[in-house]
Design a protein around this motif. Structure first.
Motif, short mmCIF file in Angstrom:
data_model
loop_
_atom_site.label_atom_id
_atom_site.label_comp_id
_atom_site.label_asym_id
_atom_site.label_seq_id
_atom_site.Cartn_x
_atom_site.Cartn_y
_atom_site.Cartn_z
N GLN A 274 0.83 -1.20 0.00
CA GLN A 274 0.00 0.00 0.00
C GLN A 274 0.87 1.26 0.00
N GLY A 278 1.05 4.18 -2.87
CA GLY A 278 0.94 5.60 -2.63
C GLY A 278 2.09 6.38 -3.25
N THR A 354 3.22 10.58 0.60
CA THR A 354 2.45 9.79 -0.37
C THR A 354 2.36 8.33 0.06
N ILE A 357 -0.46 8.08 2.52
CA ILE A 357 -1.74 8.20 1.81
C ILE A 357 -2.12 6.85 1.21
N GLY A 358 -1.13 6.15 0.64
CA GLY A 358 -1.41 4.82 0.10
C GLY A 358 -1.91 3.87 1.16
N GLU A 360 -3.39 4.80 4.13
CA GLU A 360 -4.69 5.28 4.60
C GLU A 360 -5.81 4.95 3.63
N ASP A 361 -5.51 5.02 2.31
CA ASP A 361 -6.54 4.78 1.30
C ASP A 361 -6.62 3.32 0.88
N LEU A 363 -4.53 1.58 -1.01
CA LEU A 363 -4.26 1.47 -2.44
C LEU A 363 -3.53 0.16 -2.78
N ARG A 397 -3.02 15.20 -4.45
CA ARG A 397 -2.20 14.46 -3.48
C ARG A 397 -1.19 15.36 -2.79
N ARG A 400 -2.60 17.05 0.07
CA ARG A 400 -2.78 16.17 1.22
C ARG A 400 -1.46 15.96 1.96
#
Length: 437
Positions: A274, A278, A354, A357-358, A360-361, A363, A397, A400
Protein backbone atom coordinates in the motif's frame (compact mmCIF):
# COMPACT_ATOMS: atom_id res chain seq x y z
CA UNK A 1 23.67 25.52 24.88
CA UNK A 2 27.33 25.04 25.60
CA UNK A 3 29.12 26.99 22.86
CA UNK A 4 32.91 27.01 23.08
CA UNK A 5 33.72 28.67 19.73
CA UNK A 6 34.15 32.45 19.32
CA UNK A 7 31.21 32.75 16.93
CA UNK A 8 28.09 30.90 15.92
CA UNK A 9 25.76 30.76 12.95
CA UNK A 10 22.02 30.22 12.96
CA UNK A 11 20.52 28.52 9.92
CA UNK A 12 17.18 27.19 8.74
CA UNK A 13 16.38 25.50 5.42
CA UNK A 14 14.52 27.53 2.82
CA UNK A 15 12.40 25.90 0.12
CA UNK A 16 15.52 25.20 -1.95
CA UNK A 17 17.30 23.69 1.05
CA UNK A 18 19.70 26.62 1.30
CA UNK A 19 20.81 27.79 4.73
CA UNK A 20 19.30 31.11 5.77
CA UNK A 21 20.31 32.73 9.05
CA UNK A 22 22.74 35.02 10.85
CA UNK A 23 26.18 35.19 12.42
CA UNK A 24 26.36 35.96 16.14
CA UNK A 25 28.96 36.20 18.89
CA UNK A 26 28.99 33.08 21.07
CA UNK A 27 27.73 35.05 24.09
CA UNK A 28 24.29 35.18 22.45
CA UNK A 29 23.88 31.39 22.70
CA UNK A 30 21.79 31.41 25.89
CA UNK A 31 19.49 34.13 24.60
CA UNK A 32 19.12 32.22 21.34
CA UNK A 33 18.15 29.02 23.14
CA UNK A 34 15.44 30.66 25.23
CA UNK A 35 14.21 33.51 23.05
CA UNK A 36 14.91 32.41 19.48
CA UNK A 37 15.69 34.89 16.75
CA UNK A 38 13.59 37.23 14.63
CA UNK A 39 13.72 36.90 10.86
CA UNK A 40 11.25 37.65 8.03
CA UNK A 41 8.97 34.73 7.12
CA UNK A 42 9.70 35.48 3.46
CA UNK A 43 13.33 34.43 3.91
CA UNK A 44 12.25 30.81 3.57
CA UNK A 45 10.63 31.51 0.19
CA UNK A 46 13.45 33.29 -1.66
CA UNK A 47 14.49 32.09 -5.09
CA UNK A 48 17.73 30.24 -5.77
CA UNK A 49 19.63 33.53 -6.05
CA UNK A 50 18.29 34.87 -2.74
CA UNK A 51 15.79 37.32 -4.24
CA UNK A 52 12.26 37.98 -3.02
CA UNK A 53 9.48 36.48 -5.10
CA UNK A 54 7.69 39.06 -7.18
CA UNK A 55 4.14 39.62 -5.88
CA UNK A 56 4.80 37.26 -2.97
CA UNK A 57 1.83 37.30 -0.57
CA UNK A 58 4.31 37.08 2.30
CA UNK A 59 5.80 40.43 1.27
CA UNK A 60 2.97 42.41 -0.27
CA UNK A 61 -0.10 41.19 1.61
CA UNK A 62 1.43 40.99 5.08
CA UNK A 63 4.07 43.73 4.92
CA UNK A 64 6.93 41.23 5.06
CA UNK A 65 6.23 40.26 8.66
CA UNK A 66 8.79 38.65 10.93
CA UNK A 67 8.58 35.16 12.29
CA UNK A 68 10.55 33.55 15.07
CA UNK A 69 13.37 31.10 14.50
CA UNK A 70 13.65 28.51 17.25
CA UNK A 71 16.35 25.94 17.88
CA UNK A 72 15.59 22.44 16.62
CA UNK A 73 16.13 19.31 18.67
CA UNK A 74 19.15 18.47 16.46
CA UNK A 75 21.25 20.80 18.59
CA UNK A 76 24.40 22.80 17.76
CA UNK A 77 27.12 21.31 15.57
CA UNK A 78 30.68 22.37 14.67
CA UNK A 79 31.50 23.69 11.20
CA UNK A 80 34.68 21.76 10.34
CA UNK A 81 34.98 23.28 6.87
CA UNK A 82 35.72 26.79 8.15
CA UNK A 83 39.30 27.99 8.80
CA UNK A 84 38.36 29.22 12.30
CA UNK A 85 36.24 27.31 14.85
CA UNK A 86 32.53 28.13 14.67
CA UNK A 87 29.26 26.54 15.72
CA UNK A 88 26.10 26.10 13.64
CA UNK A 89 22.71 26.14 15.38
CA UNK A 90 19.97 24.55 13.23
CA UNK A 91 16.65 26.43 13.48
CA UNK A 92 13.12 26.28 12.17
CA UNK A 93 10.47 28.95 11.71
CA UNK A 94 7.37 29.77 13.74
CA UNK A 95 4.84 32.58 13.40
CA UNK A 96 4.39 35.15 16.15
CA UNK A 97 1.40 33.26 17.55
CA UNK A 98 3.63 30.22 18.12
CA UNK A 99 2.36 28.15 15.18
CA UNK A 100 4.76 26.31 12.88
CA UNK A 101 5.25 28.33 9.68
CA UNK A 102 3.40 26.55 6.88
CA UNK A 103 6.13 27.11 4.27
CA UNK A 104 8.97 25.79 6.45
CA UNK A 105 10.25 22.54 4.86
CA UNK A 106 11.25 20.99 8.18
CA UNK A 107 7.78 21.59 9.60
CA UNK A 108 6.34 19.96 6.47
CA UNK A 109 8.25 16.76 7.27
CA UNK A 110 7.29 16.99 10.95
CA UNK A 111 3.60 17.11 10.00
CA UNK A 112 3.95 14.01 7.84
CA UNK A 113 5.78 12.13 10.58
CA UNK A 114 3.02 13.05 13.05
CA UNK A 115 0.59 11.07 10.88
CA UNK A 116 2.72 7.99 11.41
CA UNK A 117 2.98 8.71 15.14
CA UNK A 118 -0.81 8.80 15.44
CA UNK A 119 -0.80 5.17 14.25
CA UNK A 120 1.81 4.27 16.86
CA UNK A 121 4.46 4.02 14.14
CA UNK A 122 8.01 5.33 13.79
CA UNK A 123 9.72 5.88 10.43
CA UNK A 124 13.30 4.68 10.10
CA UNK A 125 15.16 6.12 7.11
CA UNK A 126 18.56 6.31 5.46
CA UNK A 127 19.90 8.31 2.53
CA UNK A 128 22.44 7.78 -0.24
CA UNK A 129 23.99 10.99 -1.57
CA UNK A 130 25.79 11.25 -4.88
CA UNK A 131 28.03 14.23 -5.62
CA UNK A 132 30.66 15.21 -8.17
CA UNK A 133 34.02 16.78 -7.42
CA UNK A 134 34.76 19.41 -10.05
CA UNK A 135 37.22 22.12 -11.03
CA UNK A 136 35.44 25.48 -11.17
CA UNK A 137 38.54 27.66 -11.38
CA UNK A 138 37.81 28.64 -14.99
CA UNK A 139 34.77 30.06 -16.73
CA UNK A 140 33.03 26.69 -16.88
CA UNK A 141 32.87 23.50 -14.85
CA UNK A 142 35.73 21.14 -15.67
CA UNK A 143 36.76 17.66 -14.67
CA UNK A 144 38.55 17.57 -11.33
CA UNK A 145 42.25 16.71 -11.29
CA UNK A 146 43.60 13.76 -9.38
CA UNK A 147 45.38 14.95 -6.23
CA UNK A 148 47.91 12.14 -6.77
CA UNK A 149 48.89 12.90 -10.38
CA UNK A 150 47.64 16.44 -11.00
CA UNK A 151 46.02 15.25 -14.24
CA UNK A 152 42.30 15.44 -15.11
CA UNK A 153 40.36 12.24 -14.48
CA UNK A 154 39.57 10.08 -17.49
CA UNK A 155 37.36 7.03 -17.96
CA UNK A 156 34.67 5.56 -15.74
CA UNK A 157 35.64 4.19 -12.33
CA UNK A 158 32.58 2.39 -10.96
CA UNK A 159 33.38 1.01 -7.48
CA UNK A 160 37.07 1.73 -8.06
CA UNK A 161 39.16 1.62 -4.89
CA UNK A 162 41.96 3.41 -6.76
CA UNK A 163 39.63 6.33 -7.48
CA UNK A 164 38.75 6.58 -3.79
CA UNK A 165 42.39 6.39 -2.78
CA UNK A 166 43.26 9.21 -5.17
CA UNK A 167 41.12 11.46 -2.97
CA UNK A 168 42.09 9.84 0.33
CA UNK A 169 42.90 13.08 2.17
CA UNK A 170 39.56 14.60 1.13
CA UNK A 171 37.63 11.57 2.37
CA UNK A 172 39.64 11.38 5.61
CA UNK A 173 38.72 14.99 6.39
CA UNK A 174 35.12 14.38 5.31
CA UNK A 175 34.67 11.44 7.67
CA UNK A 176 36.39 13.29 10.50
CA UNK A 177 34.07 16.24 9.94
CA UNK A 178 31.00 14.02 9.85
CA UNK A 179 32.00 12.38 13.13
CA UNK A 180 32.53 15.78 14.77
CA UNK A 181 29.02 16.80 13.63
CA UNK A 182 27.45 13.57 14.87
CA UNK A 183 26.62 12.40 11.36
CA UNK A 184 26.93 8.64 10.88
CA UNK A 185 28.50 8.33 7.43
CA UNK A 186 28.92 4.82 6.05
CA UNK A 187 30.74 3.48 3.01
CA UNK A 188 31.92 5.71 0.17
CA UNK A 189 31.99 4.35 -3.38
CA UNK A 190 33.19 5.66 -6.71
CA UNK A 191 30.35 6.09 -9.20
CA UNK A 192 30.25 6.08 -13.02
CA UNK A 193 30.76 9.81 -13.58
CA UNK A 194 34.19 11.44 -13.61
CA UNK A 195 34.90 12.49 -10.03
CA UNK A 196 31.51 11.18 -8.93
CA UNK A 197 31.11 9.53 -5.54
CA UNK A 198 28.37 8.26 -3.28
CA UNK A 199 28.22 8.20 0.51
CA UNK A 200 25.52 6.48 2.54
CA UNK A 201 24.26 7.90 5.81
CA UNK A 202 23.31 5.43 8.51
CA UNK A 203 19.67 4.57 9.14
CA UNK A 204 17.85 6.24 12.02
CA UNK A 205 14.72 8.27 12.89
CA UNK A 206 13.53 10.03 9.75
CA UNK A 207 13.83 13.61 11.03
CA UNK A 208 17.35 13.01 12.33
CA UNK A 209 18.34 11.57 8.95
CA UNK A 210 16.83 14.55 7.10
CA UNK A 211 18.78 16.91 9.37
CA UNK A 212 21.99 14.97 8.83
CA UNK A 213 21.52 14.90 5.06
CA UNK A 214 20.98 18.67 4.95
CA UNK A 215 24.04 19.31 7.12
CA UNK A 216 26.18 16.77 5.27
CA UNK A 217 25.74 18.55 1.95
CA UNK A 218 27.27 21.70 3.44
CA UNK A 219 30.08 19.63 4.93
CA UNK A 220 30.91 18.02 1.55
CA UNK A 221 30.99 21.37 -0.22
CA UNK A 222 33.09 22.97 2.53
CA UNK A 223 35.66 20.16 2.78
CA UNK A 224 36.02 20.13 -1.00
CA UNK A 225 36.91 23.83 -0.93
CA UNK A 226 39.52 23.18 1.75
CA UNK A 227 41.15 20.74 -0.68
CA UNK A 228 41.16 23.14 -3.64
CA UNK A 229 38.16 21.58 -5.37
CA UNK A 230 34.43 22.16 -5.57
CA UNK A 231 31.66 19.66 -4.85
CA UNK A 232 28.43 19.68 -6.81
CA UNK A 233 25.15 17.98 -5.98
CA UNK A 234 23.74 19.13 -9.33
CA UNK A 235 21.47 16.59 -10.92
CA UNK A 236 23.57 16.69 -14.12
CA UNK A 237 26.86 18.61 -13.89
CA UNK A 238 28.28 17.07 -17.10
CA UNK A 239 26.19 15.99 -20.09
CA UNK A 240 28.23 12.85 -20.78
CA UNK A 241 28.12 11.55 -17.20
CA UNK A 242 25.44 10.00 -15.04
CA UNK A 243 23.66 12.47 -12.81
CA UNK A 244 23.63 12.80 -9.03
CA UNK A 245 20.78 11.30 -7.06
CA UNK A 246 19.48 11.32 -3.50
CA UNK A 247 18.05 7.89 -2.72
CA UNK A 248 15.87 7.44 0.36
CA UNK A 249 15.38 4.10 2.13
CA UNK A 250 12.65 3.73 4.73
CA UNK A 251 10.79 1.22 6.83
CA UNK A 252 8.18 1.65 9.55
CA UNK A 253 8.25 0.23 13.08
CA UNK A 254 5.16 -0.35 15.22
CA UNK A 255 4.97 0.31 18.97
CA UNK A 256 6.66 -3.04 19.62
CA UNK A 257 9.53 -2.11 17.27
CA UNK A 258 8.40 -4.62 14.64
CA UNK A 259 8.88 -3.74 10.98
CA UNK A 260 5.38 -3.51 9.53
CA UNK A 261 6.78 -4.07 6.01
CA UNK A 262 8.01 -7.54 7.01
CA UNK A 263 5.82 -10.56 6.24
CA UNK A 264 8.62 -13.09 6.52
CA UNK A 265 9.15 -13.23 2.75
CA UNK A 266 10.77 -11.21 -0.03
CA UNK A 267 7.35 -9.98 -1.16
CA UNK A 268 6.80 -7.72 1.84
CA UNK A 269 3.57 -7.12 3.73
CA UNK A 270 0.27 -5.81 2.41
CA UNK A 271 0.99 -2.52 4.20
CA UNK A 272 4.31 -2.22 2.38
CA UNK A 273 2.54 -2.66 -0.94
CA UNK A 274 0.00 0.00 0.00
CA UNK A 275 2.89 2.36 0.79
CA UNK A 276 4.46 1.51 -2.58
CA UNK A 277 1.14 2.20 -4.29
CA UNK A 278 0.94 5.60 -2.63
CA UNK A 279 4.47 6.48 -3.71
CA UNK A 280 3.79 5.39 -7.30
CA UNK A 281 0.49 7.30 -7.51
CA UNK A 282 1.97 10.42 -5.94
CA UNK A 283 5.14 10.56 -8.03
CA UNK A 284 3.81 12.62 -10.98
CA UNK A 285 2.58 15.37 -8.66
CA UNK A 286 5.76 15.28 -6.58
CA UNK A 287 8.16 15.45 -9.54
CA UNK A 288 8.94 19.11 -8.83
CA UNK A 289 10.18 18.09 -5.37
CA UNK A 290 12.42 15.39 -6.87
CA UNK A 291 13.55 17.54 -9.82
CA UNK A 292 13.40 21.19 -8.67
CA UNK A 293 15.64 22.88 -11.27
CA UNK A 294 15.85 23.09 -15.03
CA UNK A 295 19.07 21.07 -14.98
CA UNK A 296 17.29 18.31 -13.04
CA UNK A 297 15.52 17.07 -16.17
CA UNK A 298 18.77 16.32 -18.00
CA UNK A 299 19.27 13.51 -15.48
CA UNK A 300 15.91 11.89 -16.17
CA UNK A 301 16.70 10.13 -19.43
CA UNK A 302 16.45 6.43 -20.39
CA UNK A 303 19.34 4.07 -19.57
CA UNK A 304 20.99 6.78 -17.47
CA UNK A 305 20.84 5.37 -13.92
CA UNK A 306 17.76 7.45 -13.09
CA UNK A 307 14.04 6.58 -13.24
CA UNK A 308 11.92 8.28 -15.91
CA UNK A 309 8.49 7.24 -14.64
CA UNK A 310 6.60 5.87 -11.66
CA UNK A 311 7.29 2.15 -11.31
CA UNK A 312 8.44 -0.37 -8.74
CA UNK A 313 10.12 -3.73 -8.58
CA UNK A 314 12.08 -6.17 -6.46
CA UNK A 315 15.87 -5.73 -6.61
CA UNK A 316 15.43 -3.64 -9.76
CA UNK A 317 17.53 -0.50 -10.10
CA UNK A 318 15.78 0.61 -13.30
CA UNK A 319 12.57 1.32 -11.36
CA UNK A 320 11.78 4.44 -9.37
CA UNK A 321 10.93 2.37 -6.31
CA UNK A 322 13.06 -0.64 -5.47
CA UNK A 323 12.44 -3.26 -2.82
CA UNK A 324 15.93 -4.40 -1.81
CA UNK A 325 16.65 -8.00 -0.92
CA UNK A 326 18.15 -9.21 2.33
CA UNK A 327 16.61 -10.52 5.56
CA UNK A 328 12.81 -10.08 5.77
CA UNK A 329 13.16 -8.25 9.09
CA UNK A 330 14.99 -5.48 7.20
CA UNK A 331 12.38 -5.19 4.45
CA UNK A 332 12.26 -1.59 3.25
CA UNK A 333 11.39 0.70 0.36
CA UNK A 334 14.09 2.51 -1.63
CA UNK A 335 12.83 5.62 -3.42
CA UNK A 336 15.24 6.51 -6.26
CA UNK A 337 13.62 9.49 -8.01
CA UNK A 338 15.16 12.50 -6.31
CA UNK A 339 18.22 14.27 -7.66
CA UNK A 340 21.10 15.43 -5.52
CA UNK A 341 20.01 19.05 -6.04
CA UNK A 342 16.95 18.64 -3.84
CA UNK A 343 15.81 19.76 -0.39
CA UNK A 344 16.04 16.65 1.86
CA UNK A 345 13.14 17.78 4.05
CA UNK A 346 10.76 18.20 1.11
CA UNK A 347 11.96 14.98 -0.53
CA UNK A 348 11.32 12.94 2.59
CA UNK A 349 8.00 14.69 3.24
CA UNK A 350 6.83 13.91 -0.30
CA UNK A 351 7.94 10.27 -0.14
CA UNK A 352 6.61 9.51 3.34
CA UNK A 353 3.50 11.62 2.78
CA UNK A 354 2.45 9.79 -0.37
CA UNK A 355 3.34 6.46 1.26
CA UNK A 356 0.98 7.02 4.18
CA UNK A 357 -1.74 8.20 1.81
CA UNK A 358 -1.41 4.82 0.10
CA UNK A 359 -1.79 3.10 3.48
CA UNK A 360 -4.69 5.28 4.60
CA UNK A 361 -6.54 4.78 1.30
CA UNK A 362 -5.73 1.06 1.04
CA UNK A 363 -4.26 1.47 -2.44
CA UNK A 364 -2.99 -1.45 -4.52
CA UNK A 365 0.15 -1.00 -6.62
CA UNK A 366 0.49 -2.00 -10.28
CA UNK A 367 2.37 -5.20 -10.98
CA UNK A 368 6.08 -5.00 -10.15
CA UNK A 369 8.36 -4.47 -13.12
CA UNK A 370 10.38 -7.44 -14.31
CA UNK A 371 13.47 -6.63 -16.34
CA UNK A 372 14.44 -3.22 -17.68
CA UNK A 373 11.81 -0.61 -16.77
CA UNK A 374 12.99 1.83 -19.45
CA UNK A 375 11.36 -0.16 -22.24
CA UNK A 376 8.04 -0.88 -20.52
CA UNK A 377 4.74 0.92 -20.17
CA UNK A 378 4.66 2.68 -16.81
CA UNK A 379 2.95 5.69 -15.24
CA UNK A 380 4.56 8.76 -16.79
CA UNK A 381 5.93 11.68 -14.80
CA UNK A 382 6.51 15.24 -16.07
CA UNK A 383 9.62 15.40 -18.21
CA UNK A 384 9.98 19.19 -18.22
CA UNK A 385 10.33 21.81 -15.51
CA UNK A 386 7.28 23.67 -16.80
CA UNK A 387 5.00 20.62 -16.65
CA UNK A 388 6.33 19.65 -13.21
CA UNK A 389 5.47 23.06 -11.75
CA UNK A 390 1.95 22.90 -13.15
CA UNK A 391 1.44 19.34 -11.94
CA UNK A 392 2.68 20.11 -8.43
CA UNK A 393 0.53 23.25 -8.11
CA UNK A 394 -2.66 21.39 -9.07
CA UNK A 395 -2.06 17.94 -7.58
CA UNK A 396 -4.72 16.85 -5.05
CA UNK A 397 -2.20 14.46 -3.48
CA UNK A 398 0.33 17.20 -2.89
CA UNK A 399 -2.29 19.24 -0.99
CA UNK A 400 -2.78 16.17 1.22
CA UNK A 401 0.95 16.15 1.96
CA UNK A 402 1.82 19.87 2.10
CA UNK A 403 0.01 22.93 3.41
CA UNK A 404 -1.51 25.22 0.74
CA UNK A 405 0.94 28.03 1.53
CA UNK A 406 3.93 25.79 0.83
CA UNK A 407 2.43 24.53 -2.44
CA UNK A 408 1.67 28.10 -3.52
CA UNK A 409 5.08 29.50 -2.59
CA UNK A 410 7.16 26.67 -4.05
CA UNK A 411 5.32 27.02 -7.37
CA UNK A 412 5.94 30.79 -7.33
CA UNK A 413 9.62 30.30 -6.46
CA UNK A 414 10.11 27.89 -9.33
CA UNK A 415 8.24 30.06 -11.83
CA UNK A 416 10.51 33.00 -10.99
CA UNK A 417 13.61 30.80 -11.25
CA UNK A 418 12.39 29.48 -14.59
CA UNK A 419 12.13 33.00 -16.01
CA UNK A 420 15.58 33.95 -14.73
CA UNK A 421 17.17 30.72 -15.95
CA UNK A 422 15.72 31.08 -19.44
CA UNK A 423 17.47 34.45 -19.75
CA UNK A 424 20.91 32.87 -19.19
CA UNK A 425 23.24 31.14 -21.62
CA UNK A 426 23.57 27.37 -21.32
CA UNK A 427 26.94 27.65 -19.55
CA UNK A 428 25.68 30.33 -17.17
CA UNK A 429 22.66 28.17 -16.34
CA UNK A 430 25.01 25.39 -15.25
CA UNK A 431 27.20 27.73 -13.20
CA UNK A 432 24.30 29.49 -11.52
CA UNK A 433 22.75 26.23 -10.31
CA UNK A 434 26.10 24.63 -9.44
CA UNK A 435 27.00 27.44 -7.04
CA UNK A 436 23.79 27.06 -5.07
CA UNK A 437 22.84 23.38 -4.90
Amino acid sequence: MDITTPSLRTACADLNGQMRGKRLPARHATQLEYSGQRMPLSVLTLDLWGADIEDSPLVHASGDADGQLRCTERGPVPMPWLPEPATLVPMWMYTDDGAPFDADPRHALARVLSRYSKQGWKVIAATELEFTLVDDSGGALDTVRSPMTGRPLTGQAINSVTALDSFAHFFDDLYDGAEAMGIQAQAAISESGLGQFEINLDHGPAMRVADDTWLFKSLVRGIARKHGMAASFMAKPFDADAGNGLHVHFSVLDDKKRNIFDNGHMTGSAVMKQAVAGCVAGMPGATLIFAPNGNSYARMTPENHAPIGASWGYENRTTAIRIPGGPPAARRIEHRSAGGDTNPYLVMAAILGTAIIGIEDGLSPPDPILGNAYGQRILKCPTSWDDAIDRFATSPRMTRVFRPRLVEMLAMVKRQEQIKTNALSANDQILSVFERV
